[in-house]
Design an enzyme around this catalytic site. Structure first.
Site, PDB file in Angstrom:
ATOM      1  N   LYS A   1       0.787  -1.398  -0.155  1.00  0.00           N
ATOM      2  CA  LYS A   1       0.504   0.108  -0.191  1.00  0.00           C
ATOM      3  C   LYS A   1       0.864   1.361   0.179  1.00  0.00           C
ATOM      4  CE  LYS A   1      -1.612   3.242   1.921  1.00  0.00           C
ATOM      5  NZ  LYS A   1      -1.257   4.346   1.695  1.00  0.00           N
TER       6      LYS A   1
ATOM      7  N   CYS B   1      14.344  10.161   6.209  1.00  0.00           N
ATOM      8  CA  CYS B   1      14.211   9.875   7.538  1.00  0.00           C
ATOM      9  C   CYS B   1      15.719  10.388   8.077  1.00  0.00           C
ATOM     10  CB  CYS B   1      13.463   8.603   8.073  1.00  0.00           C
ATOM     11  SG  CYS B   1      14.043   7.562   7.025  1.00  0.00           S
TER      12      CYS B   1
HETATM   13  P1  NAD Z   1       2.383   9.555   6.768  1.00  0.00           P
HETATM   14  O1  NAD Z   1       3.182   8.746   7.685  1.00  0.00           O
HETATM   15  O2  NAD Z   1       1.288  10.309   6.181  1.00  0.00           O
HETATM   16  O3  NAD Z   1       2.476   8.306   5.950  1.00  0.00           O
HETATM   17  C1  NAD Z   1       2.694   6.760   5.808  1.00  0.00           C
HETATM   18  C2  NAD Z   1       1.432   5.798   4.936  1.00  0.00           C
HETATM   19  O4  NAD Z   1       0.463   5.787   5.927  1.00  0.00           O
HETATM   20  C3  NAD Z   1       1.140   6.443   3.970  1.00  0.00           C
HETATM   21  O5  NAD Z   1       0.724   4.916   2.667  1.00  0.00           O
HETATM   22  C4  NAD Z   1      -0.366   6.688   4.490  1.00  0.00           C
HETATM   23  O6  NAD Z   1      -1.471   6.630   3.139  1.00  0.00           O
HETATM   24  C5  NAD Z   1      -0.746   6.372   5.364  1.00  0.00           C
HETATM   25  N1  NAD Z   1      -1.724   6.791   6.198  1.00  0.00           N
HETATM   26  C6  NAD Z   1      -1.042   8.438   6.827  1.00  0.00           C
HETATM   27  N2  NAD Z   1      -2.583   8.606   7.521  1.00  0.00           N
HETATM   28  C7  NAD Z   1      -2.868   7.641   8.240  1.00  0.00           C
HETATM   29  C8  NAD Z   1      -3.830   6.814   9.290  1.00  0.00           C
HETATM   30  N3  NAD Z   1      -4.521   7.765   9.974  1.00  0.00           N
HETATM   31  N4  NAD Z   1      -3.706   5.706   9.712  1.00  0.00           N
HETATM   32  C9  NAD Z   1      -3.051   5.075   8.838  1.00  0.00           C
HETATM   33  N5  NAD Z   1      -2.986   5.102   8.199  1.00  0.00           N
HETATM   34  C10 NAD Z   1      -2.023   6.254   6.627  1.00  0.00           C
HETATM   35  O7  NAD Z   1       4.314   9.500   6.480  1.00  0.00           O
HETATM   36  P2  NAD Z   1       4.423  10.260   5.530  1.00  0.00           P
HETATM   37  O8  NAD Z   1       4.415  11.838   5.184  1.00  0.00           O
HETATM   38  O9  NAD Z   1       4.123   9.879   3.801  1.00  0.00           O
HETATM   39  O10 NAD Z   1       6.213   9.590   5.702  1.00  0.00           O
HETATM   40  C11 NAD Z   1       7.037  11.371   5.675  1.00  0.00           C
HETATM   41  C12 NAD Z   1       7.286  10.222   6.917  1.00  0.00           C
HETATM   42  O11 NAD Z   1       8.125   9.368   6.828  1.00  0.00           O
HETATM   43  C13 NAD Z   1       8.157  11.470   8.075  1.00  0.00           C
HETATM   44  O12 NAD Z   1       7.534  11.031   9.525  1.00  0.00           O
HETATM   45  C14 NAD Z   1       9.351  10.223   7.875  1.00  0.00           C
HETATM   46  O13 NAD Z   1      10.573  10.450   8.865  1.00  0.00           O
HETATM   47  C15 NAD Z   1       9.175   8.762   8.057  1.00  0.00           C
HETATM   48  N6  NAD Z   1      10.156   8.015   7.526  1.00  0.00           N
HETATM   49  C16 NAD Z   1      10.768   7.281   8.394  1.00  0.00           C
HETATM   50  C17 NAD Z   1      11.740   6.529   8.145  1.00  0.00           C
HETATM   51  C18 NAD Z   1      12.161   5.287   8.967  1.00  0.00           C
HETATM   52  O14 NAD Z   1      13.200   4.510   8.484  1.00  0.00           O
HETATM   53  N7  NAD Z   1      12.381   5.503  10.500  1.00  0.00           N
HETATM   54  C19 NAD Z   1      11.862   5.921   6.361  1.00  0.00           C
HETATM   55  C20 NAD Z   1      11.003   7.112   5.800  1.00  0.00           C
HETATM   56  C21 NAD Z   1       9.933   7.948   6.030  1.00  0.00           C
END
Ligand code: NAD
Length: 494
Positions: free
Chosen positions: A173, A281
């Protein structure tokens, strides 16, 4: 306008979606397409297909799996530029960055090509008279991968090559903001000879995620995204009895000791602070300068910032736009908050003017940031670098260890003893020594500590192989053929 829909059983879904999302080109601010959002019924259909495919794929020979993986690896290599172009179009990062993320994903495929070796178990002969014990690892079933917008190709590839190599079927997803890369990868799997139904993609938002988290047919969840959602995914998934690894947000510190090479440190701060517009990240967002070097280091960083070109990622810029208008406003609001809370604004990215409607924000530098300011406590996820001044190594270490996040960190020094102390004492999952973005190679595992990861397992490497398999230990006693086995001329028991 492109229309993106789900990929189930080796082809595009023909179901009509009742909800959609817009896809933007962040460099122009224009809507370029729409993506279908899955509901529980779509997820159900994908899980049914993945369950059926798993029953076959789990019995495919290791030789067959490796052939498919090698073919996929070649296709990825040949199509790297095309995938990079798709990423830049929907994410905004510059093309070289986008190609770089494909390469890092490709490395995980190369790791997974060694699966026959990685799945070898142990064997102990004659643990008791005539008794042998051995261990095997078996796949879980259909597994789900839920990924963020910032690495639409690499992050899913942290997981699915290993999951598939281990004999699982997969439902990805992707982020609804940049769904095209995952679709391209799905086509490459088909071309590589992966049986239909082993790799599926469903698009959507919370509704799709919730359906995956609670579906009894899904055996594990690999999530990467922001910390609040990672925590929610971990709690909901484990409550439903699933194995979950949920990687969250970050605030990565770069500690610069007084003996460091300041030119190297300034170059590193630029690359790690502003590369991919800070939407990584592993980006460095807090620079801890151990006095007396702060003034000199800040001057060097400021000088380099003036040469950075922010613009369309397809047109030779160093830094592209932010992913959406909403995110741009959020990052800009942190700059306003930092100023209000008393930090010194050395370079203000809001001054940047780029023609057109793209979501651009220039690189920003704060000095005299203190631990209570929101620019320091929160993950901003934009091109904003905060400098904190401290007077000793111990003060620097305490700052890093007291922070809620523990994804990556770096120390810049020429003192091996100081670096060795840091790697031992710092409470962070990935540490760089004179390396600003210490992303582990695919044969090690990627993951943070504290609020940067929920669960026990990091991504790829042997932790990935363990996450996507269950261990089984067999204790076996085979009697000598003389005890009535088939008559092959052995002397019978008398
Ligand atoms: P996000 O949390 O908004 O979304 C991530 C995923 O979750 C997406 O597929 C989205 O559709 C889904 N999602 C969003 N809201 C949701 C909800 N309320 N309930 C269930 N699913 C939901 O993150 P983003 O903005 O897409 O990505 C950026 C974030 O990801 C930053 O915080 C970054 O640090 C983090 N990140 C972390 C790593 C790591 O390895 N730790 C790597 C890449 C990105």
């Amino acid at each position: 306008m492109t229309h993106i829909t789900h990929w189930i059983n080796g082809s595009l879904s023909t179901q009509k979606a009742d909800r959609h999302g817009d896809i933007y080109n962040p460099a122009t601010g224009q809507v370029t397409g729409s993506v279908d959002f899955a509901n529980a019924a779509t997820v159900d259909a994908a899980v049914a297909v993945a369950t059926k495919a798993f029953e076959q794929w789990r019995h495919s020979s290791l030789t067959k799996r490796v052939q498919v993986l090698f073919a996929f690896r070649e296709l990825l290599h040949v199509n790297k530029e095309k995938i990079a172009a798709l990423i830049t179009q929907e994410h905004g990062k510059v093309l070289s960055d986008a190609a770089g993320e494909v390469t890092r994903g490709l490395e995980v495929v190369e790791f997974a090509c060694g699966i026959p070796h990685l799945l070898k178990g142990g064997f102990s002969e004659e643990v008791s008279t005539g008794v042998d014990v051995y261990s095997i690892r078996q796949p879980l079933g259909p597994v789900a991968i839920i990924s963020p917008f910032n690495f639409p190709a690499m992050v899913p590839m942290w997981f699915f090559p290993v999951a598939i190599a281990c004999g699982n079927s997969v439902i990805v997803k992707p982020s609804e903001k940049d769904p095209s890369a995952a679709m391209f990868l799905a086509q490459l799997w088909k071309e590589a000879g992966l049986p239909d139904g082993v790799f599926n993609v469903v698009h959507g938002d919370k509704e799709a995620v919730d359906a995956l988290l609670t579906h009894p047919g899904i055996k594990s969840i690999s999530f990467v995204g922001s910390t609040p959602i990672a925590r929610y995914v971990y709690e909901t998934g484990t409550k439903a009895g699933k194995r979950v690894q949920a990687l969250g947000g970050a605030k990565n510190h770069m500690v610069v000791l007084p003996d460091a090479d300041l030119n190297l440190a300034a170059d590193a701060a630029i690359n790690a602070g502003f590369g991919s517009a800070g939407e990584r990240c592993m980006a460095i967002s807090a620079l801890v300068a151990v006095e007396p070097i702060a003034d000199e280091l800040i001057a060097k960083i400021k000088e380099r910032m003036a040469t950075l070109k922010t613009g369309d990622g397809t047109k030779g810029a160093d830094m592209g736009p932010l992913v959406t208008a909403v995110h741009r406003e959020k990052v800009a609001s942190y700059i306003a908050a930092g100023e209000k809370e008393g930090a010194t604004l050395v370079v203000d990215g809001r001054d940047l003017k780029v023609e057109g409607g793209g979501f651009f924000l220039g690189p920003t530098l704060f000095d005299n940031v203190t631990p209570s300011m929101s620019v320091y406590t929160d993950e901003i996820f934009g091109p904003v670098l905060s400098v904190l001044r401290v007077n000793s190594y111990d003060e620097a270490l305490k700052l890093v260890n007291d922070h809620q996040y523990g994804n990556g960190t770096a120390i810049f020094t020429n003192d091996g003893g100081a670096a060795r102390r840091y790697q031992n004492e710092v409470e962070v999952g990935m540490v760089g020594i004179n390396v600003p973005i210490p992303v582990p190679m695919s044969y090690y595992s990627f993951g943070g500590w504290k609020n940067s990861l929920f669960g026990d397992s990091h991504a790829h490497g042997m932790e990935g192989v363990h996450f996507f398999t269950r261990g089984k230990v067999v204790t076996s006693r085979w009697l000598d053929p003389s005890h009535g086995g088939i008559n092959l001329g052995f002397p019978q028991n008398t």
